[in-house]
Design a protein around this motif. Structure first.
Motif, PDB file in Angstrom:
ATOM      1  N   LYS A  18       1.288  13.328  -2.272  1.00 20.03           N
ATOM      2  CA  LYS A  18       2.305  13.389  -3.326  1.00 20.03           C
ATOM      3  C   LYS A  18       3.549  12.587  -2.919  1.00 20.03           C
ATOM      4  N   SER A  19       3.315  11.317  -2.691  1.00 16.39           N
ATOM      5  CA  SER A  19       4.372  10.453  -2.166  1.00 16.39           C
ATOM      6  C   SER A  19       4.200   9.042  -2.692  1.00 16.39           C
ATOM      7  N   LYS A  20       5.300   8.343  -2.869  1.00 14.32           N
ATOM      8  CA  LYS A  20       5.221   6.926  -3.230  1.00 14.32           C
ATOM      9  C   LYS A  20       4.893   6.070  -2.017  1.00 14.32           C
ATOM     10  N   LEU A  21       5.017   6.647  -0.827  1.00 15.45           N
ATOM     11  CA  LEU A  21       4.645   5.936   0.399  1.00 15.45           C
ATOM     12  C   LEU A  21       3.145   6.042   0.611  1.00 15.45           C
ATOM     13  N   TYR A  22       2.513   4.918   0.832  1.00 12.57           N
ATOM     14  CA  TYR A  22       1.081   4.837   1.083  1.00 12.57           C
ATOM     15  C   TYR A  22       0.704   5.750   2.253  1.00 12.57           C
ATOM     16  N   LYS A  23      -0.394   6.504   2.106  1.00 16.16           N
ATOM     17  CA  LYS A  23      -0.690   7.596   3.035  1.00 16.16           C
ATOM     18  C   LYS A  23      -0.652   7.190   4.504  1.00 16.16           C
ATOM     19  N   VAL A  24      -1.374   6.145   4.877  1.00 21.54           N
ATOM     20  CA  VAL A  24      -1.494   5.810   6.301  1.00 21.54           C
ATOM     21  C   VAL A  24      -0.193   5.280   6.896  1.00 21.54           C
ATOM     22  N   LEU A  25       0.812   5.071   6.045  1.00 17.55           N
ATOM     23  CA  LEU A  25       2.112   4.619   6.547  1.00 17.55           C
ATOM     24  C   LEU A  25       3.075   5.774   6.810  1.00 17.55           C
ATOM     25  N   HIS A  26       2.667   6.983   6.492  1.00 11.52           N
ATOM     26  CA  HIS A  26       3.510   8.134   6.834  1.00 11.52           C
ATOM     27  C   HIS A  26       3.601   8.239   8.358  1.00 11.52           C
ATOM     28  N   VAL A  34      -1.447   4.704  10.756  1.00  6.13           N
ATOM     29  CA  VAL A  34      -2.390   3.616  10.960  1.00  6.13           C
ATOM     30  C   VAL A  34      -2.008   2.775  12.180  1.00  6.13           C
ATOM     31  N   GLN A  35      -0.715   2.672  12.473  1.00  2.63           N
ATOM     32  CA  GLN A  35      -0.288   1.926  13.659  1.00  2.63           C
ATOM     33  C   GLN A  35      -0.726   2.639  14.928  1.00  2.63           C
ATOM     34  N   HIS A  36      -0.665   3.984  14.929  1.00  6.67           N
ATOM     35  CA  HIS A  36      -1.189   4.746  16.070  1.00  6.67           C
ATOM     36  C   HIS A  36      -2.649   4.383  16.324  1.00  6.67           C
ATOM     37  N   VAL A  37      -3.446   4.398  15.262  1.00  6.11           N
ATOM     38  CA  VAL A  37      -4.891   4.135  15.398  1.00  6.11           C
ATOM     39  C   VAL A  37      -5.135   2.722  15.911  1.00  6.11           C
ATOM     40  N   VAL A  38      -4.480   1.756  15.298  1.00  4.11           N
ATOM     41  CA  VAL A  38      -4.669   0.349  15.688  1.00  4.11           C
ATOM     42  C   VAL A  38      -4.208   0.115  17.127  1.00  4.11           C
ATOM     43  N   ASP A  39      -3.099   0.713  17.516  1.00  5.36           N
ATOM     44  CA  ASP A  39      -2.598   0.533  18.887  1.00  5.36           C
ATOM     45  C   ASP A  39      -3.591   1.058  19.919  1.00  5.36           C
ATOM     46  N   GLN A  40      -4.184   2.227  19.646  1.00  8.61           N
ATOM     47  CA  GLN A  40      -5.150   2.789  20.592  1.00  8.61           C
ATOM     48  C   GLN A  40      -6.418   1.937  20.658  1.00  8.61           C
ATOM     49  N   LEU A  41      -6.875   1.473  19.515  1.00 16.25           N
ATOM     50  CA  LEU A  41      -8.071   0.629  19.499  1.00 16.25           C
ATOM     51  C   LEU A  41      -7.840  -0.692  20.223  1.00 16.25           C
ATOM     52  N   LEU A  49     -10.547  -6.826  15.371  1.00 11.34           N
ATOM     53  CA  LEU A  49     -10.182  -5.581  14.711  1.00 11.34           C
ATOM     54  C   LEU A  49      -9.882  -5.899  13.252  1.00 11.34           C
ATOM     55  N   ILE A  50     -10.531  -5.178  12.362  1.00  9.49           N
ATOM     56  CA  ILE A  50     -10.379  -5.413  10.922  1.00  9.49           C
ATOM     57  C   ILE A  50      -9.898  -4.127  10.269  1.00  9.49           C
ATOM     58  N   THR A  51      -8.858  -4.233   9.469  1.00 10.61           N
ATOM     59  CA  THR A  51      -8.374  -3.092   8.702  1.00 10.61           C
ATOM     60  C   THR A  51      -8.742  -3.286   7.244  1.00 10.61           C
ATOM     61  N   VAL A  52      -9.396  -2.272   6.687  1.00 11.57           N
ATOM     62  CA  VAL A  52      -9.781  -2.307   5.279  1.00 11.57           C
ATOM     63  C   VAL A  52      -8.629  -1.718   4.472  1.00 11.57           C
ATOM     64  N   VAL A  53      -8.052  -2.532   3.614  1.00  7.18           N
ATOM     65  CA  VAL A  53      -6.892  -2.103   2.832  1.00  7.18           C
ATOM     66  C   VAL A  53      -7.249  -2.082   1.355  1.00  7.18           C
ATOM     67  N   GLY A  54      -6.496  -1.303   0.605  1.00  3.75           N
ATOM     68  CA  GLY A  54      -6.700  -1.219  -0.839  1.00  3.75           C
ATOM     69  C   GLY A  54      -5.367  -0.964  -1.489  1.00  3.75           C
ATOM     70  N   PHE A  55      -5.075   0.303  -1.809  1.00  2.00           N
ATOM     71  CA  PHE A  55      -3.764   0.667  -2.308  1.00  2.00           C
ATOM     72  C   PHE A  55      -2.714   0.344  -1.242  1.00  2.00           C
ATOM     73  N   GLY A  56      -1.625  -0.258  -1.664  1.00  2.00           N
ATOM     74  CA  GLY A  56      -0.555  -0.568  -0.716  1.00  2.00           C
ATOM     75  C   GLY A  56      -0.932  -1.597   0.317  1.00  2.00           C
ATOM     76  N   ALA A  57      -1.853  -2.499  -0.031  1.00  2.00           N
ATOM     77  CA  ALA A  57      -2.374  -3.464   0.939  1.00  2.00           C
ATOM     78  C   ALA A  57      -1.265  -4.265   1.612  1.00  2.00           C
ATOM     79  N   GLU A  58      -0.328  -4.756   0.829  1.00  2.00           N
ATOM     80  CA  GLU A  58       0.725  -5.617   1.387  1.00  2.00           C
ATOM     81  C   GLU A  58       1.602  -4.858   2.364  1.00  2.00           C
ATOM     82  N   THR A  59       1.915  -3.602   2.055  1.00  3.05           N
ATOM     83  CA  THR A  59       2.780  -2.838   2.948  1.00  3.05           C
ATOM     84  C   THR A  59       2.080  -2.516   4.262  1.00  3.05           C
ATOM     85  N   VAL A  60       0.763  -2.269   4.194  1.00  2.00           N
ATOM     86  CA  VAL A  60       0.016  -2.031   5.436  1.00  2.00           C
ATOM     87  C   VAL A  60      -0.026  -3.308   6.275  1.00  2.00           C
ATOM     88  N   GLN A  61      -0.260  -4.444   5.641  1.00  5.52           N
ATOM     89  CA  GLN A  61      -0.291  -5.708   6.368  1.00  5.52           C
ATOM     90  C   GLN A  61       1.080  -6.042   6.956  1.00  5.52           C
TER      91      GLN A  61
END
Length: 459
Positions: A18-26, A34-41, A49-61
């Protein structure tokens, strides 16, 4: 040497947040999930390493930048469909592929590495990361055969009474033989209630082909936590904070009240550092040995030298030397540099300023856009007047100068080496070295004025 790849699933919208912020960016402890996950990997020395993006793609990138390559899942048709978006990049490559979700911030490098090693040693075509759950309700159960190999994954709603009693659960993180993964994905069906392509169906397909499917069980159940709402986000925050603080304490940091001390995941702290309650240390802060922080200090992206004290103050994006005394109630704003043995006292604000060794601004001053030499004393109430409404200007105070209380230094202006500025002065011209500068109105005393004034008030 085995080639290693990873696919991070980060395309879901996360409506339960229930947020305007894309989930994995919380954020969890100040860093997006998502940065935690990518950093550990990325600590696993991956080849891709490939990230599959959809909603909020630009903000994740924007967040991950060059830490990842990206593919877009235009329609949200399930986890299997999401992984399939990486087909053009990975399908023909030999090696091992890890699949992890971008909302599992508590995954660790060591667990991921152990899973990969187990996968290779068992010669499995798929390995499931599992965990032991005291209460497995809601999780998919991992059912093993007599030889320890995985027979199947059973979802809660489909599990028998005996299967529901199984406490080994599927965390949703996997390791696959890369070619077998993408070949099996071609055979995944969406013949289900949701009409989606599920990644776990690959496990059944590989087993039907007679391939080995193994499981690696993490020793830390918290790593299985997927964040889908604010309640889980709060839980992840608490678990991450505890993990970070305990690691620092084991490395020689005294955290007086760990429950009320917040340290970011990228902070480095030396030994014999003491951190008092209510303090927040985050960003890429480096704290050297014997520093004292707090209580109630906030430090972000700073380098702090040995023996410094930051008491009830805020410091951001600055270089702070050794033996420095800051606070209480001081504010060190970005791009400041404090030399060794500097003192910045109560209610002093420093912005984009350099202080040389041993200089002091002990109380109630604003020093912005300034170059302060060594051995300088800045009196109470001093202001560097750096802004004319359009542009910022520089104040230079050379070594051993003395600035009297309640002085205004109107930039651009230089106070020379060893010069004195008399208290209450407004300086708008350079002061030569060793000079005394007085810039204030002459005092006038009117004898008997007070009595006459009081008499007029009564009338």
């Amino acid at each position: 040497m085995t080639q290693k790849y990873a696919v991070v699933l980060a395309a879901g919208q996360g409506t339960r947040m229930k947020s305007k912020l894309y989930k994995v960016l919380h954020p969890v402890c100040g860093k997006p999930m998502v940065q935690h996950v990518v950093d550990q990997l990325n600590k696993l020395d991956l080849d891709e390493l490939i990230t599959v993006v959809g909603f909020g793609a630009e903000t994740v990138q924007d967040q991950l930048g060059k830490d990842s390559h990206y593919v877009v899942q235009e329609e949200q048709l399930g986890t299997g469909h999401a992984v399939q978006q990486a087909d053009n990049i990975l399908a023909d490559k030999e090696g091992v592929t890890i699949v992890a979700c971008g909302d599992t911030p508590l995954l660790t490098e060591s667990t991921l590495q152990n899973m990969v090693e187990h996968h290779i040693q068992t010669e499995a075509k798929a390995t499931i990361l599992t965990a032991h759950a005291e209460d497995p309700t809601g999780y998919g159960r991992v059912i093993r055969g007599g030889n320890g190999e995985v027979e199947r994954i059973v979802e809660q709603k489909d599990a028998s009474k005996d299967e529901q009693a199984v406490q080994e659960i599927n965390t949703g993180t996997y390791c696959f033989d890369n070619k077998f993964l993408f070949e099996a994905l071609q055979n995944v069906s969406n013949d289900n209630v949701q009409g989606e392509y599920y990644l776990p169906d690959v496990i059944q397909i590989l087993q039907n082909q007679g391939e080995t499917v193994s499981a690696y069980q993490t020793t830390d159940f918290s790593e299985s936590l997927g964040v889908n709402d604010r309640v889980a986000l709060s839980k992840a925050e608490k678990l991450m904070k505890k993990r970070i603080n305990e690691a620092h304490m084991r490395n020689g940091v005294s955290i007086i009240d760990s429950d009320n001390t917040y340290i970011g995941p990228d902070v480095s702290i030396g030994q014999d550092v003491t951190i008092y309650p209510g303090s927040i240390v985050d960003g890429k802060t480096l704290i050297e040995n014997d520093v004292t922080v707090g209580p109630h200090s906030t430090i972000t992206d700073c380098h702090i030298g040995p023996g410094t004290v930051v008491k009830q103050s805020v410091a951001t994006n600055s270089l702070i030397g050794s033996g420095v005394q800051i606070g209480p109630f001081a504010h060190i704003r970005p791009d400041s540099s404090l030399g060794n043995d500097v003192k910045i006292g109560n209610f002093v604000e420093v912005k984009k300023a350099t202080f040389g060794e041993g200089s002091k601004a002990s109380h109630l001053s604003y020093i912005g856009d300034a170059d302060v030499g060594s051995g300088v004393n800045i009196g109470c109430g001093t202001i560097t007047v750096n802004y004319d409404g359009h542009n910022k200007y520089m104040t230079t105070i050379e070594d051993d100068a003395f600035i009297g209380c309640n002085s205004n230094l109107v930039a651009p202006v230089t106070v020379g080496k060893g010069a004195y500025v008399a208290a209450g002065s407004t300086i708008n011209k350079d002061v030569p070295a060793e000079a005394l500068s007085i810039a204030r109105s002459r005092q006038t005393n009117k004898e008997g004025y007070a009595s006459k004034f009081q008499s007029n008030k009564k009338d």
